[in-house]
Design a protein around this motif. Structure first.
Motif, PDB file in Angstrom:
ATOM      1  N   LYS A  86       0.816  -1.216   0.000  1.00 23.18           N
ATOM      2  CA  LYS A  86       0.000   0.000   0.000  1.00 23.18           C
ATOM      3  C   LYS A  86       0.849   1.264   0.000  1.00 23.18           C
ATOM      4  N   GLU A  87       1.950   1.255   0.741  1.00 19.63           N
ATOM      5  CA  GLU A  87       2.756   2.471   0.854  1.00 19.63           C
ATOM      6  C   GLU A  87       3.496   2.824  -0.430  1.00 19.63           C
ATOM      7  N   GLN A  88       3.587   1.896  -1.384  1.00 19.44           N
ATOM      8  CA  GLN A  88       4.277   2.163  -2.642  1.00 19.44           C
ATOM      9  C   GLN A  88       3.307   2.384  -3.815  1.00 19.44           C
ATOM     10  N   ARG A  89       2.022   2.295  -3.553  1.00 20.53           N
ATOM     11  CA  ARG A  89       1.068   2.314  -4.667  1.00 20.53           C
ATOM     12  C   ARG A  89       0.970   3.678  -5.340  1.00 20.53           C
ATOM     13  N   ALA A  90       1.098   4.762  -4.577  1.00 22.00           N
ATOM     14  CA  ALA A  90       0.998   6.090  -5.193  1.00 22.00           C
ATOM     15  C   ALA A  90       2.097   6.276  -6.238  1.00 22.00           C
TER      16      ALA A  90
ATOM     17  N   LEU B  35     -11.862  22.011 -11.167  1.00 19.81           N
ATOM     18  CA  LEU B  35     -12.481  20.774 -10.690  1.00 19.81           C
ATOM     19  C   LEU B  35     -11.605  20.058  -9.675  1.00 19.81           C
ATOM     20  N   CYS B  36     -10.295  20.147  -9.859  1.00 17.25           N
ATOM     21  CA  CYS B  36      -9.366  19.429  -8.981  1.00 17.25           C
ATOM     22  C   CYS B  36      -9.170  20.109  -7.634  1.00 17.25           C
ATOM     23  N   LEU B  37      -9.727  21.293  -7.442  1.00 19.59           N
ATOM     24  CA  LEU B  37      -9.622  21.960  -6.147  1.00 19.59           C
ATOM     25  C   LEU B  37     -10.313  21.171  -5.039  1.00 19.59           C
ATOM     26  N   VAL B  38     -11.306  20.350  -5.392  1.00 18.41           N
ATOM     27  CA  VAL B  38     -12.029  19.569  -4.375  1.00 18.41           C
ATOM     28  C   VAL B  38     -11.441  18.177  -4.183  1.00 18.41           C
ATOM     29  N   VAL B  39     -10.421  17.814  -4.965  1.00 19.13           N
ATOM     30  CA  VAL B  39      -9.813  16.492  -4.835  1.00 19.13           C
ATOM     31  C   VAL B  39      -9.073  16.396  -3.502  1.00 19.13           C
ATOM     32  N   ASN B  40      -9.306  15.320  -2.768  1.00 20.67           N
ATOM     33  CA  ASN B  40      -8.645  15.137  -1.476  1.00 20.67           C
ATOM     34  C   ASN B  40      -8.158  13.696  -1.368  1.00 20.67           C
ATOM     35  N   THR B  41      -6.880  13.484  -1.624  1.00 15.25           N
ATOM     36  CA  THR B  41      -6.304  12.136  -1.556  1.00 15.25           C
ATOM     37  C   THR B  41      -5.126  12.082  -0.592  1.00 15.25           C
ATOM     38  N   ARG B  42      -5.016  13.066   0.306  1.00 17.62           N
ATOM     39  CA  ARG B  42      -3.937  13.000   1.295  1.00 17.62           C
ATOM     40  C   ARG B  42      -4.135  11.755   2.147  1.00 17.62           C
ATOM     41  N   PRO B  43      -3.058  11.001   2.431  1.00 15.91           N
ATOM     42  CA  PRO B  43      -3.209   9.712   3.126  1.00 15.91           C
ATOM     43  C   PRO B  43      -4.014   9.799   4.412  1.00 15.91           C
ATOM     44  N   GLN B  44      -3.740  10.812   5.268  1.00 15.36           N
ATOM     45  CA  GLN B  44      -4.467  10.895   6.521  1.00 15.36           C
ATOM     46  C   GLN B  44      -5.945  11.204   6.302  1.00 15.36           C
ATOM     47  N   ALA B  45      -6.232  11.993   5.210  1.00 17.22           N
ATOM     48  CA  ALA B  45      -7.637  12.321   4.930  1.00 17.22           C
ATOM     49  C   ALA B  45      -8.392  11.084   4.482  1.00 17.22           C
TER      50      ALA B  45
ATOM     51  N   VAL C 154      -8.273   6.197  -8.268  1.00 17.22           N
ATOM     52  CA  VAL C 154      -8.346   4.924  -7.539  1.00 17.22           C
ATOM     53  C   VAL C 154      -7.912   5.046  -6.088  1.00 17.22           C
ATOM     54  N   ALA C 155      -7.512   6.248  -5.668  1.00 16.99           N
ATOM     55  CA  ALA C 155      -6.934   6.403  -4.330  1.00 16.99           C
ATOM     56  C   ALA C 155      -7.899   5.987  -3.224  1.00 16.99           C
ATOM     57  N   GLY C 156      -9.187   6.268  -3.389  1.00 13.46           N
ATOM     58  CA  GLY C 156     -10.143   5.959  -2.334  1.00 13.46           C
ATOM     59  C   GLY C 156     -10.990   4.731  -2.576  1.00 13.46           C
TER      60      GLY C 156
END
Length: 471
Positions: free
Chosen positions: A142-146, A457-467, A396-398
């Motif tokens: 998982k930690e290498q997928r990004a 459109l990408c301003l609402v993208v939230n893929t930070r790991p903790q989020a 695919v992040a979430g």
């Protein structure tokens, strides 16, 4: 135990292979060919017009668009098939079909046969693409997928970017069939190594039906939209016919959404779009995919028809931009694993908009490559390297593992719809026999607008790991 289909059957003492990179390259080689094939014909378009003089520019645009329409519509059921019946199996079938169809394209003696062969090629491409990303996702911890997904996306972006350059050289030196024969050596390697190296467990026992109704509605909707744009200035089409085609596209799209809400196994599970990030990423992919296809098609048209470069020289002149895609994507992927994809999507979109603005305002009718074209090309390469792989990663992040293939397939299908619209718009603006520099103004203006829409459109993208872990 989960019933999710897995790609690799590792030894009992290890959860993952010692190194996932051999798996990555097997999967990525095939995606490289598919992505390259989606743009390589931009360079061959003029040659095809001479090879098939009885066909109009709008007719020949379907050599590109028939492939892309079917590819877009088939990606989503293909993702479901990969999740259910085994990603290795579907991947290898897709590669084999893609290679056989490439040979058929190369031996085509008529536009109709070539378009039919491109449809078969698109089916093979659709089968292998979502399976490929699923293979990559399952191969890495998982930690290498990004990083892995960004690099996977970068391979596709690089292939799409160098397709016109490579196509220009091959078509000029060896003829247009080699735009298809070039797939055979690398494709054979991917097929051979994939059969030997990939392992998988049996898929879920419950077989889902393919949504033929949804697929048909989507193909008609996208095809009618492309037909409306490409034929907009055709003397053979009356305004009433164009309006009817446009209305058909809208009605079929509405019917597709209505069907997806009620079907037991819909082509697109609308529940995926409850995630705001996933919805925003797919809308951004549509906008950026349109601008990306317009950019490369317009590159060749401008250089060969305004600056009167030879085809090989035009291909060489375009190369510096694509060379920036991979290093940019690698850096972006590493940082996105810690910071999320949003900053790179927004900044990359602004850079890409700047490239369109440069090409709109600076180049003139007389060639001045180093000062008038190269800076815009550098901006476009950096923008593509930041945005295209990040869109794939953010999509695919979430998603849960059970939806990797279908979720990524929807995103790739949306990008292909954008490509269809981009080709159709370019043919509309600069596909006629006599072209001037002024004809490119609306095209590059639209490039800028679509890039800015992508960033918004990408301003609402939230893929930070903790989020993502907290949600």
């Amino acid at each position: 135990m989960s019933s999710t289909t897995h790609v690799l059957s590792a030894p009992a003492s290890h959860a993952l292979p010692a190194s996932p990179w051999p798996i990555f390259w097997i999967a990525s080689i095939a995606v490289f060919l598919v992505s390259m094939d989606s743009t390589v014909l931009f360079a061959a378009f003029g040659t095809l017009r001479r090879a098939f003089p009885e066909a109009t520019a709008a007719d020949l645009s379907w050599v590109l668009n028939a492939y892309t329409v079917v590819f877009a519509a088939m990606l989503i059921p293909a993702g479901g098939l990969a999740d259910i019946h085994g990603r290795k199996r579907v991947f290898l079938i897709g590669v084999a079909l893609f290679l056989v169809a490439s040979v058929a394209c190369g031996i085509s003696s008529s536009v109709e046969f070539l378009i039919a062969a491109r449809v078969i090629q698109a089916i093979g491409a659709a089968l292998l693409t979502p399976a490929s990303l699923s293979i990559v996702l399952d191969a890495f911890p998982k930690e290498q997928r990004a990083v892995a997904v960004s690099l996977w996306g970068a391979v596709g972006a690089l292939a799409a970017a160098i397709g016109p350059s490579l196509g220009a050289y091959l078509v000029d030196q060896m003829g247009w069939p080699w735009a298809f024969y070039v797939n055979l050596p690398l494709g054979a390697i991917s097929l051979w190594r994939g059969a030997a190296k990939l392992r998988e467990l049996k898929g879920a026992s419950k077989m889902h039906r393919v949504d033929w109704v949804g697929m048909t509605l989507l193909i008609i909707s996208v095809g009618a939209a492309a037909m409306t744009i490409t034929q907009a200035d055709s003397p053979q089409w009356r305004r009433t016919e164009l309006l009817a085609a446009a209305a058909t596209s809208v009605i079929m799209l509405a019917a597709f959404v209505a069907w997806a809400r009620t079907a037991r196994y819909p082509l697109v599970d609308l529940a995926l779009f409850r995630d705001h990030t996933y919805s925003a990423v797919n809308l951004a992919t549509l906008a950026f995919g349109t601008a990306f296809a317009m950019m490369f098609f317009a590159f060749f048209e401008y250089m060969t028809r305004i600056w009167h470069y030879s085809l090989p020289l035009a291909g060489l002149a375009i190369t510096p931009g694509p060379l920036l895609v991979i290093p940019t994507a690698i850096i972006t992927g590493r940082l996105a694993g810690r910071l999320g994809h949003r900053p790179f999507l927004v900044i990359g979109s602004l850079i890409y908009a700047s490239s369109g603005l440069w090409l709109l305002l600076v180049p003139g009718a007389e060639p001045s490559y180093l000062t008038h074209w190269l800076p815009g090309l550098f901006l476009s390469g950096i923008g593509v390297g930041m945005v295209l792989p990040s869109l794939s990663g953010a999509a695919v992040a979430g998603l849960p593992a059970t939806h990797y293939a279908v979720g990524s397939a929807v995103n790739q299908a949306v990008r292909q719809v954008g490509s269809i619209l981009g080709v159709a718009l370019t043919v509309f603006f600069v596909g006629h026999a006599s072209v001037t520099k002024a004809d490119f103004g609306p095209l590059y203006g639209l490039h800028v607008v679509l890039s800015l829409i992508t960033g918004l459109l990408c301003l609402v993208v939230n893929t930070r790991p903790q989020a993502r872990s907290a949600s």
